[in-house]
Scaffold this active site. Sequence first.
Site, mmCIF file in Angstrom:
data_model
loop_
_atom_site.group_PDB
_atom_site.id
_atom_site.type_symbol
_atom_site.label_atom_id
_atom_site.label_comp_id
_atom_site.label_asym_id
_atom_site.label_seq_id
_atom_site.Cartn_x
_atom_site.Cartn_y
_atom_site.Cartn_z
ATOM 1 N N TRP A 141 -11.748 -6.499 -0.785
ATOM 2 C CA TRP A 141 -10.353 -6.808 -0.433
ATOM 3 C C TRP A 141 -10.061 -8.281 -0.739
ATOM 4 O O TRP A 141 -9.230 -8.582 -1.604
ATOM 5 C CB TRP A 141 -10.087 -6.445 1.024
ATOM 6 C CG TRP A 141 -9.575 -5.053 1.200
ATOM 7 C CD1 TRP A 141 -8.317 -4.691 1.613
ATOM 8 C CD2 TRP A 141 -10.272 -3.816 0.968
ATOM 9 N NE1 TRP A 141 -8.195 -3.311 1.637
ATOM 10 C CE2 TRP A 141 -9.371 -2.746 1.251
ATOM 11 C CE3 TRP A 141 -11.556 -3.500 0.548
ATOM 12 C CZ2 TRP A 141 -9.737 -1.410 1.123
ATOM 13 C CZ3 TRP A 141 -11.924 -2.160 0.419
ATOM 14 C CH2 TRP A 141 -11.014 -1.143 0.697
ATOM 15 N N HIS A 191 1.013 6.218 -2.363
ATOM 16 C CA HIS A 191 -0.059 5.263 -2.116
ATOM 17 C C HIS A 191 -0.820 5.121 -3.427
ATOM 18 O O HIS A 191 -1.652 5.942 -3.760
ATOM 19 C CB HIS A 191 -0.978 5.835 -1.022
ATOM 20 C CG HIS A 191 -1.411 4.858 -0.007
ATOM 21 N ND1 HIS A 191 -0.722 4.640 1.163
ATOM 22 C CD2 HIS A 191 -2.481 4.032 0.051
ATOM 23 C CE1 HIS A 191 -1.352 3.746 1.902
ATOM 24 N NE2 HIS A 191 -2.429 3.353 1.234
ATOM 25 N N GLU A 196 -2.344 8.807 -0.423
ATOM 26 C CA GLU A 196 -3.373 8.016 0.249
ATOM 27 C C GLU A 196 -4.688 8.785 0.336
ATOM 28 O O GLU A 196 -5.765 8.225 0.178
ATOM 29 C CB GLU A 196 -2.888 7.660 1.650
ATOM 30 C CG GLU A 196 -3.829 6.798 2.451
ATOM 31 C CD GLU A 196 -3.198 6.323 3.742
ATOM 32 O OE1 GLU A 196 -3.659 5.307 4.266
ATOM 33 O OE2 GLU A 196 -2.246 6.973 4.230
ATOM 34 N N ARG A 230 6.220 4.083 5.776
ATOM 35 C CA ARG A 230 5.891 4.102 7.198
ATOM 36 C C ARG A 230 5.885 2.681 7.767
ATOM 37 O O ARG A 230 6.288 1.719 7.105
ATOM 38 C CB ARG A 230 4.548 4.784 7.418
ATOM 39 C CG ARG A 230 3.351 4.015 6.898
ATOM 40 C CD ARG A 230 2.087 4.841 7.016
ATOM 41 N NE ARG A 230 0.913 4.118 6.558
ATOM 42 C CZ ARG A 230 -0.184 4.693 6.097
ATOM 43 N NH1 ARG A 230 -0.252 6.009 5.991
ATOM 44 N NH2 ARG A 230 -1.218 3.967 5.711
ATOM 45 N N ASP A 231 5.412 2.539 8.983
ATOM 46 C CA ASP A 231 5.404 1.230 9.646
ATOM 47 C C ASP A 231 4.195 0.410 9.184
ATOM 48 O O ASP A 231 3.367 -0.023 9.974
ATOM 49 C CB ASP A 231 5.396 1.392 11.164
ATOM 50 C CG ASP A 231 4.216 2.204 11.680
ATOM 51 O OD1 ASP A 231 3.490 2.793 10.850
ATOM 52 O OD2 ASP A 231 4.027 2.252 12.901
ATOM 53 N N GLU A 232 4.127 0.196 7.872
ATOM 54 C CA GLU A 232 3.054 -0.610 7.274
ATOM 55 C C GLU A 232 3.671 -1.405 6.129
ATOM 56 O O GLU A 232 4.060 -2.530 6.319
ATOM 57 C CB GLU A 232 1.906 0.292 6.815
ATOM 58 C CG GLU A 232 0.643 -0.475 6.518
ATOM 59 C CD GLU A 232 -0.585 0.418 6.523
ATOM 60 O OE1 GLU A 232 -1.669 -0.112 6.259
ATOM 61 O OE2 GLU A 232 -0.460 1.632 6.769
ATOM 62 N N ASP A 260 -6.149 -2.350 -2.376
ATOM 63 C CA ASP A 260 -5.302 -1.512 -3.221
ATOM 64 C C ASP A 260 -4.851 -2.295 -4.455
ATOM 65 O O ASP A 260 -4.847 -1.783 -5.580
ATOM 66 C CB ASP A 260 -4.066 -1.042 -2.452
ATOM 67 C CG ASP A 260 -4.387 -0.397 -1.120
ATOM 68 O OD1 ASP A 260 -5.149 -0.995 -0.338
ATOM 69 O OD2 ASP A 260 -3.869 0.700 -0.843
ATOM 70 N N ASP A 282 0.830 -1.207 0.000
ATOM 71 C CA ASP A 282 0.000 0.000 0.000
ATOM 72 C C ASP A 282 0.858 1.247 0.000
ATOM 73 O O ASP A 282 0.532 2.250 -0.633
ATOM 74 C CB ASP A 282 -0.939 -0.001 1.203
ATOM 75 C CG ASP A 282 -0.183 -0.029 2.537
ATOM 76 O OD1 ASP A 282 0.917 -0.633 2.587
ATOM 77 O OD2 ASP A 282 -0.693 0.525 3.523
#
Length: 836
Positions: A483, A708, A687, A420-422, A429, A416
């Site tokens: 999803w 994003h 995003e 960052r912490d993802e 997506d 995605d």
Amino acid sequence: MKALSLNLASWISCKKQVTTDFGNQWRPIKNNRNIHIEPDDSTVYFKKDIVLNSAPENAAVTVSGLGIFELFVNGVRVGNISDGKTVYDELKPGWTEYRKRVLSFTYDISSLLKKGENILGIVVTRGWWSGRISFGTYCYKKMAAIAAFEIEFADGEKISVNTDESWQSTLGGPIRFADIYDGEYFDARIESPVVHPEFSKWENCEIFDGFDGEVSPAEAPFIRVREHLERRPFSAVVYEGTKENGSDFGEINTVLTRVGANCEKLTLRKGQTLVLDYRQNLVGRPHISIKAPAGVMTEIYCAEFLNDSGLRSRANDGPKGSAYIENYRSALARMVYITKGDENGEEFFPTHVFYGFRYLEVTCDGDVEIDFVKAEIIGSETEEISTFECSNEEVNKLFSNIIWGQRGNYLSVPTDCPQRDERLGWTGDTQVFCGAAAYNANVNGFFRKWARDVRDTQRDDGSVGDVIPSVLNGDASMNNASWGDATLIVPYKIYLFFGDRSLLEDHYDSMIKYMEKLSTYPLGGRPNAYADWLSYEPTSREYISFTTYANDADLMSKIAAELSEKEGDRYDLDAKKYANIFADAKEKFNERYVKDGDLTERTQCTYLIALRFGLVDGEVRENCIKALVGKIKSNGYKLSTGFVGTGMLSQTLSEVGEDSLAYSLLLQSENPSWIYSLRQGATTVWERWNSYTLETGFGDVNMNSYNHYAYGAVSEWMFESMAGIAKDPAIPAFRHFFLSPRPDLRTYGELPEGQERITFVKASYNSASGLIKSAWDITNGKFTLNATVPEGTSATVIFPLIGESDTVLVNSVETAYKKHGNSAVFELTAGDYTIQ
């Protein structure tokens, strides 16, 4: 190169390694300058000493690791040697469902071995296996490695070397810390144990029994440095301390500003900070060349934006002009380098992490002479196969932003966001963007790997997770509408683009299992955690749950029909079964959601779904089109949709004959819109449409990515409708296609304020069947199309009749056609054409 058997090799680990349990939740603390990488001894080094009586004729190795690994032979990093140049696979082994599978890599190492003593070495760091990004899914087990070497001599003798308990291991080394979220800490004063083993204490390894999955050979596309995309900074600003400007944090005290080539070539003094702007949000790593005394620490912060004012009311986290880093959440995203003190200078780039950034902020605790700070671009090496250009420069910039977003987020898995912490493989997506991705690059191999990851992740009951590989393992993260449906949507769409029948065949049982799982939920009652994610106008979860299941059944019917070879075979029976399920769901949809000729739920998204999924017919369909058009116009020619609705917005408008409205949305410059984000400074897709605004500053720091790609799905429409290069679902891989450009024909009365018509489009697409070109322009009311139909293909031309005459000329010869509405329809075989 064919992989060697690993049957005689064992997974090995270091006895002394102590693993770190990072927990299974996101850390609440935000990235800030008071937190720094703390070096530890988590990096594991393995080695095996071998003695050869002569230099080998041939030698090969197959190797894998649990954690990101690098292979060394006699102190040399191993890669693929081609045309005298070594090309390295980065971030090996990539991310797979480690509970089921890890990938191996095979290399020719003939030129690296020599007569006498040789050192085989492997370096492993946490990576996706046991780093924070795993969220404990793989239980934070030890890092491990496995390898098999085969060495052949000129006299025919062969020897094998396999990882086992005779290998040795040690901890520490120069890589003092490496984690995908937090970055890499490298102390060049410490010699690498696999280069200079004499400086380390070694002990025999232990056999690691914490992995019982398969080891499968890695296949292209590999993760590589994409050298042709390398960036150098456009500007360099040196500041020392801050000064007051009436804000919470003040602003940087600038002592030097330089612009242009080699702007970063300077001496950075202790206490000073260097800010570099690459003018492009990207994914990769810094590559530095510096000179300083031994022991000087250089720390690099990554950022997507600079603080714009120093005001907390605009969500700034530091002085104006400094790196804005809070939106990385708990990911430190740092690079720390401790100099060795080489008088000739030293170069470094991290090899066990990747970063997302536009800006780099460099500090040091001693004077450092900087030669360069390159930005190396890293991603899965998918060949880019298209071009797009039109008369509107902002649309051209949007296309560039979309491409850069795909480059950064297609790294082993379709993530995605990359910073960052993802950095997770969110399936929502993935599915809305996969069609755009397939126009932009050859992603067939990339999604073959992804589909296998889905199958490896899928639960026995057929459930599919919201992220692939699945590290969000609760029931709430399974089978969510739009999803989980990626498991159907993506393989089918990729098949239509590339014609790889085996992709559907291999994935078919998985899709059936998923459909059987969905059938256990009542209509409208399947999980739906996200609805129309980040929309400006809410659409009910029940509506999306209901309609997406109907669409899943329709897709499953089409997939089965595509695979069926004769009436009555398994696929034919499934095709009929799911066609009936779709018909039943469509009937129930009209009973539940249609009243007095209109939908009972009336958002842009509900109308789009009803039309796109073919759930309404006749008068109701016409009413839905009118209602959708009315809602968009009454909203000031602005969309109100989120991830689900925006992914189908432009395509649906063109499908129902509303090309003009699609153009008005594309060129809209108010919030929310593609051009709006671009005018706020976007160099990738964001995003949120308003992740940053010139008026109010930064958006919600808890979820605010500036790279994003999902909203970039509009580029699928740009190729299909603007350029008119459209696939034929009946004949995949563009063996036959539609050449159906839809020019911007808005009258001056239809043009929203501030917009101008697009007067030309020029695009190319190197399809699975050859290079297709489409370039049109409107000059003095005459529409001209220049097109290329590749050898072995054919095209149905749908040519708009917009001039005073209905005569159509193909290469200056009048051509017969069938008239359909305001278009001329005719066929073309391979060739180059000018059509007027």
